[in-house]
Write an enzyme that holds these catalytic residues in place. Structure first.
Site, PDB file in Angstrom:
ATOM      1  N   ASP A 510      75.360   2.893   3.741  1.00 46.54           N
ATOM      2  CA  ASP A 510      75.022   4.125   4.220  1.00 46.54           C
ATOM      3  C   ASP A 510      74.349   5.134   3.252  1.00 46.54           C
ATOM      4  OD1 ASP A 510      75.365   6.085   6.274  1.00 46.54           O
ATOM      5  OD2 ASP A 510      77.275   6.495   5.858  1.00 46.54           O
ATOM      6  N   GLU A 513      69.101   7.356   2.214  1.00 40.17           N
ATOM      7  CA  GLU A 513      68.117   8.214   2.492  1.00 40.17           C
ATOM      8  C   GLU A 513      67.095   8.636   1.313  1.00 40.17           C
ATOM      9  OE1 GLU A 513      70.674   8.919   4.267  1.00 40.17           O
ATOM     10  OE2 GLU A 513      69.956   7.383   5.815  1.00 40.17           O
TER      11      GLU A 513
END
Ligand code: NAG
Ligand code: NAG
Ligand code: NAG
Ligand code: NAG
Ligand code: NAG
Ligand code: NAG
Ligand code: NAG
Length: 926
Positions: A510, A513
């Protein structure tokens, strides 16, 4: 799992930008738009760095014109290409004409808010000129030169154009700096050895100004024509526009939008970003690939292999503009001609997806905030108690000690090893979250991942050569640089150490980005050209460093400016490879951030959605798009992640989610439990039933994954892939297919007891009863009581099924069933791929069974094309044939008469077969 916004609850000192408030939907990349009010009052509204700014002012119209008005206004509005895409300025005539462009306020036409640019390129705007073109072994090369400078710094004056006819269906067009190398995406792409002999395409050029024209030979359709607007190739601004042959355009992710994109002046931005999915925002992943349906049902695709921040502007001409701020223009064009082939051809370039372990296709359960390992365990036990199928139990960050990777909370999650042992004893699996950010504040010697990471130099550095420090869950963190091979070794060592304590089965990556609760770093970012490029695409937050690390940060392969969009891909690669080394089995990785070729290493979930009906709908265009991107293992959080679900929503969502290729219910902390056991007996039973249908169909789903892995077939499939000539299917994103033959029509609205779905021409059989409808290509209304999800089998399909169990390790032992849905000519076809469900490379090693099922002339045949020991454990118990028009007098199985039942809705059932899967057989009805 969660995005930074939730941090306010737990670490209140971090302030959030207005755009990030939980309930407020951020507006991405709205341009400052201006329209005339009476008396020359100009009102300007727009979004600047996440804050809406209103400016009112008097602007006096200047009569001065650089371009003769006639030349400018003669350009049709749809063909006006934006000369001033910057969002943080009000584009005035002066500014526009300063760029040598046409300024026409289009209030006379569609009005200032329509999106038609007021500042656009005149036909004679300077561009590149193509010199002579030389033949090469694979195609052609030529030089492009620019005489006049543009308004962006560091124009590259001489470019090299190379065109390679790589295969009959694949064209490769690359435009690079002719004199010095530039950053290129470090992706292994195949190269052709000889020129395609019978290409489906023809290539022509316009020399002055330069333009590339690609046509489909068979139909003469112009697929690309870049002559419509000037080519830009400055160091940090590359732009190319093309006309499109139709407005049926798909792909271009990751975005929350309808599957069919709007071309009404729609800009899509690509810059990996942690934000709950929001329309028109750049989201977690980046996929610069589109597919277009042409007139007549042919399809083509275009992939721009570029990892820099970019945007695509779509306009109704129809036309498309690529705008990227680095790298090179490296295009692959796929000619199909059918949409399935386009997606296969795309994956031939980026790579085919990994074969998932069988258990990955079971039902997964997770939530943030179980709080303790025992509470997690209680949920698993409740699921078992109600015999609801579950293959994997997950934990979010609450299992960690102070949110630090590779640790467990010694008190609250003290029983985690026992829980995992218990899961394994029951044939179930365990998956936990791992975030990339490595806590940098533990005292030296107390947290190995940081100490050792520092020693080995595995972290991303700031411009001063020191580890860049941002803030994620544990607080201040350094970011592993997965572009450095040493980082993979360090990551592996830590995962394997953790594995010796908690023998997990898969990893959930997770926040990759990568996410940062502060913009840039704890020290901000440099003021150089990487952090503040001359042009910033329409990213949420208005800056490249918004909620991530500085673009100027240094990674082993290149700057973060170039590598940002690859962070999730590189982390997935490191994680999948670590799993293979630790377990020696097929890795299971689910990643939030993704990039082309990700499917080789991980699946994807659609991120931090909300428990709202609308979000349930958005999941369908989401999974359809990821099918195009070659990441078939995809799903959304069932029942919604944030917010509070309702029983009805959660039930409908579980019915839909039972048909996500990756099926996981996940919830945020602080909300009511939403696992199936948390609801009323009636809802719980309906959820169980939907999941049991999924489990029954897993042999079919698994076989679809095999075809995806082998050649890039889609698993979840848009209807138009199967019916490309039926234009009525082009916009459908409330229904989808599994493979070519199973149509899923979920209920997506509250309070419904029926649902309307489109049925392409042909016979469709109700999955549950075998009753058929013969559609002429029409919308049909069907009963959809709360305990029912509509499933229809397309004529000509054979589905392998298996009696469901409480997990795949149970169901895999059960006998198989076969459902044959006959075509109007009484034929049907299907197949089954079967192996042990977990070993690496079973297909390559030949350790699998592959069977083809066929019905023709009243005979069902199972043909074993390849067999292995696993197939000998399995029997086929039941054959059900839908659409047998007359009651048979006898049924013969392998030469022996056999009992059967026949129902008036034309369903023939032959049971108690007990046939060994590894041996061919036939069933004949006369
Ligand atoms: C084409 O060939 C000519 C003659 O050999 C050479 O001068 C020129 O540089 C070549 N052009 C390109 C683009 O390679
Ligand atoms: C390509 O576009 C240009 C500019 O709009 C147009 O003049 C030309 O006819 C087009 N070429 C083809 C082959 O469609
Ligand atoms: C978990 O449950 C076990 C047995 O039921 C108990 O011994 C243990 O103390 C519990 N652990 C926690 C952290 O509550
Ligand atoms: C980052 O800095 C460390 C020293 O602190 C060094 O070992 C490493 O090579 C640097 N990495 C990059 C990509 O510059
Ligand atoms: C990249 O990593 C390799 C392998 O660790 C190392 O030899 C090289 O110096 C690194 N380069 C930079 C720029 O950090
Ligand atoms: C199914 O059987 C028919 C008749 O034998 C044959 O023509 C057809 O090719 C078979 N299809 C497949 C996929 O094996
Ligand atoms: C926190 C943790 O488990 N760290 C481990 C990372 O890997 C090294 C090398 O195997 C171990 O020494 C650490 O304990």
């Amino acid at each position: 799992m969660k995005s930074y916004q939730k941090l306010t609850t737990y670490v209140p000192q971090i302030t959030e930008a207005a755009e990030d408030a939980a309930d407020e939907k951020p507006l991405c990349h709205q341009k400052l738009s201006a329209w005339w009010l009476g008396g020359g009052l100009l009102m300007v509204a727009g979004l600047l760095s996440g804050v809406t700014v209103w400016v009112l002012g008097q602007i006096w119209w200047s009569q001065h014109e650089t371009h003769p008005l006639t030349k400018c206004i003669s350009i049709p509005e749809d063909l006006r290409f934006d000369c001033y895409p910057e969002r943080n300025v009000v584009v005035t005539r002066e500014l526009c004409e300063g760029r040598g462009c046409c300024f026409v306020d289009s209030q006379q036409g569609s009005g200032g808010t329509s999106g038609v640019p007021w500042c656009f390129y005149p036909p004679d705007f300077p561009s590149y000129t193509l010199g002579s073109v030389n033949e090469t072994e694979l195609g052609m090369v030529g030089f492009l030169t620019r005489k006049a400078k543009t308004y962006y710094p560091k124009d590259i004056e001489k470019l090299q154009l190379s065109v390679e006819f790589e295969t009959d269906a694949r064209l490769h067009v690359k435009i690079t700096d002719a004199s010095s190398p530039r950053y290129e995406v470090p992706l292994d792409v195949p190269t052709a050895k000889k020129k395609a002999e019978n290409p489906l395409y023809a290539v022509e050029f316009s020399k002055e100004p330069f333009g590339l024209i690609v046509t489909r030979k068979a139909s003469g359709t112009v697929l690309l024509n870049t002559t419509v607007a000037p080519l830009f190739y400055a160091d940090q601004f590359l732009q190319i526009s093309t006309l499109l042959p139709s407005a049926y355009l798909y792909g271009l992710g990751e975005h929350q939008s309808n599957f069919l994109h709007s071309l009404e002046w729609n800009t899509l931005t690509f810059w990996a970003r942690d934000v709950p999915p929001t329309e028109s925002c750049n989201l977690y992943g980046v996929h610069p690939f589109y597919l277009v349906m042409e007139k007549g049902g042919a399809a083509h695709g275009v992939f721009l292999l570029n990892s820099n921040a970019m945007e695509v502007s779509l306009q109704p001409a129809p036309a498309l503009t690529w705008r990227t701020i680095g790298g090179v223009l490296d295009f692959y064009i796929f000619l199909g001609p059918d949409p399935n082939l386009v997606v296969q051809q795309y994956q031939q370039v980026v790579g085919f997806p990994a074969m998932p372990p069988y258990w990955a296709l079971g039902f997964h359960l997770c939530r943030w905030g179980y709080g303790t390992s025992n509470e997690t365990w209680e949920t698993v036990k409740a699921m078992r108690n109600f015999q609801i199928p579950q293959d994997a139990q997950w934990n979010d960050i609450d299992y960690m000690d102070s949110y630090r990777d590779f640790t467990t909370d010694p008190q609250k999650f003290g029983a985690l090893p026992q829980l995992v042992g218990d899961l394994h004893k029951h044939g179930q699996s365990y998956v936990m979250i791992v975030d990339p950010g490595i806590s940098s504040t533990s005292s030296p010697g107390s947290y190995w991942p940081y100490d050792e990471g520092l020693k080995r130099g595995v972290f991303i550095n700031n411009t001063e050569g020191k580890p860049l420090i941002g803030k994620v869950w544990p607080g201040l963190t350094a970011y592993p640089d997965f572009s450095n091979p040493d980082t993979h070794q360090w990551w592996l060592e830590n995962l394997s150490r953790f594995y010796s304590l908690v023998p997990f089965d898969g990893v959930w990556i997770d926040m990759n980005e990568p996410s940062n609760f502060m913009d840039g770093s704890s020290e901000g970012c440099s003021q150089g050209e990487l952090d503040n490029p001359p042009y910033v695409p329409a990213v949420l937050g208005g800056s490249l460093s918004a909620k991530t690390i500085c673009a100027s940060a240094r990674q082993n392969m290149s700057s973060h400016y170039n590598l940002h969009n690859l962070y999730g891909l590189m982390e997935a690669k490191a994680t999948a490879s670590a799993l293979v080394q630790i377990k020696g089995k097929r890795p299971f990785v689910i990643s939030r951030s993704t990039f082309p070729s990700q499917g080789k290493y991980s699946g994807h979930w659609l991120g931090d959605n909300r428990s709202e009906w609308k979000d349930m709908f958005w999941s369908i265009p989401g999974i359809l798009s990821f099918s195009l991107f070659g990441i078939p293992l995809v799903g959304a959080d069932i029942c919604g992640f944030s917010g509070s679900t309702s029983e009805e929503l959660c039930l409908r969502w579980t019915q839909l989610g039972a048909f996500y290729p990756f099926s996981r219910n996940h919830n945020t902390q602080g909300e009511k439990a939403q696992d199936p056991t948390a609801f009323s007996p009636v809802a719980r039973a309906a959820m169980k039933e939907a999941l049991e249908v999924r489990y029954a169909l897993l042999p079919f789903l698994y076989s679809l994954f095999h075809r995806a892995h082998l050649q890039g077939d889609t698993v979840v499939r848009p209807l138009f892939f199967e019916f490309p000539k039926d234009v009525a299917t082009y916009a459908i994103d409330r229904q989808f297919l599994w493979g070519r033959g199973l149509l899923v029509t979920p209920v997506l609205d509250p309070g419904m007891d029926s649902v309307i779905g489109y049925f392409p021409r042909g016979l469709w059989y109700d999955y549950y009863t075998g009753s058929s409808v013969n559609s002429s290509g029409e919308n049909l209304k069907m009963a959809a009581p709360l305990d029912h999800i509509n499933l229809h089998v397309r004529e000509g399909t054979i589905l392998p099924t298996q009696k469901p169990g409480s997990s795949t390790s149970e169901s895999r032992k059960n006998p198989l069933g076969l459902i044959a849905a006959l075509s109007q000519n009484s034929n049907a076809w299907g197949d089954l791929y079967w192996d042990n469900g977990e070993s690496l490379d079973t297909f390559a090693k030949g350790d699998y069974a592959y069977l083809v099922f066929n019905v023709t002339q009243g005979t069902f045949t199972s043909t074993v094309l390849h067999s292995n020991v696993e197939a000998t454990y399995i029997t086929v118990d039941t054959l059900t044939v839908y659409g047998v028009r007359e009651e048979p007098k006898t049924v013969v199985v392998n030469g022996k008469e056999w009992p059967f039942t026949y129902l008036t809705n034309q369903v023939l059932t032959v049971g108690d077969l007990q046939l060994n899967l590894s041996q061919g057989f036939y069933v004949r009805w006369l």
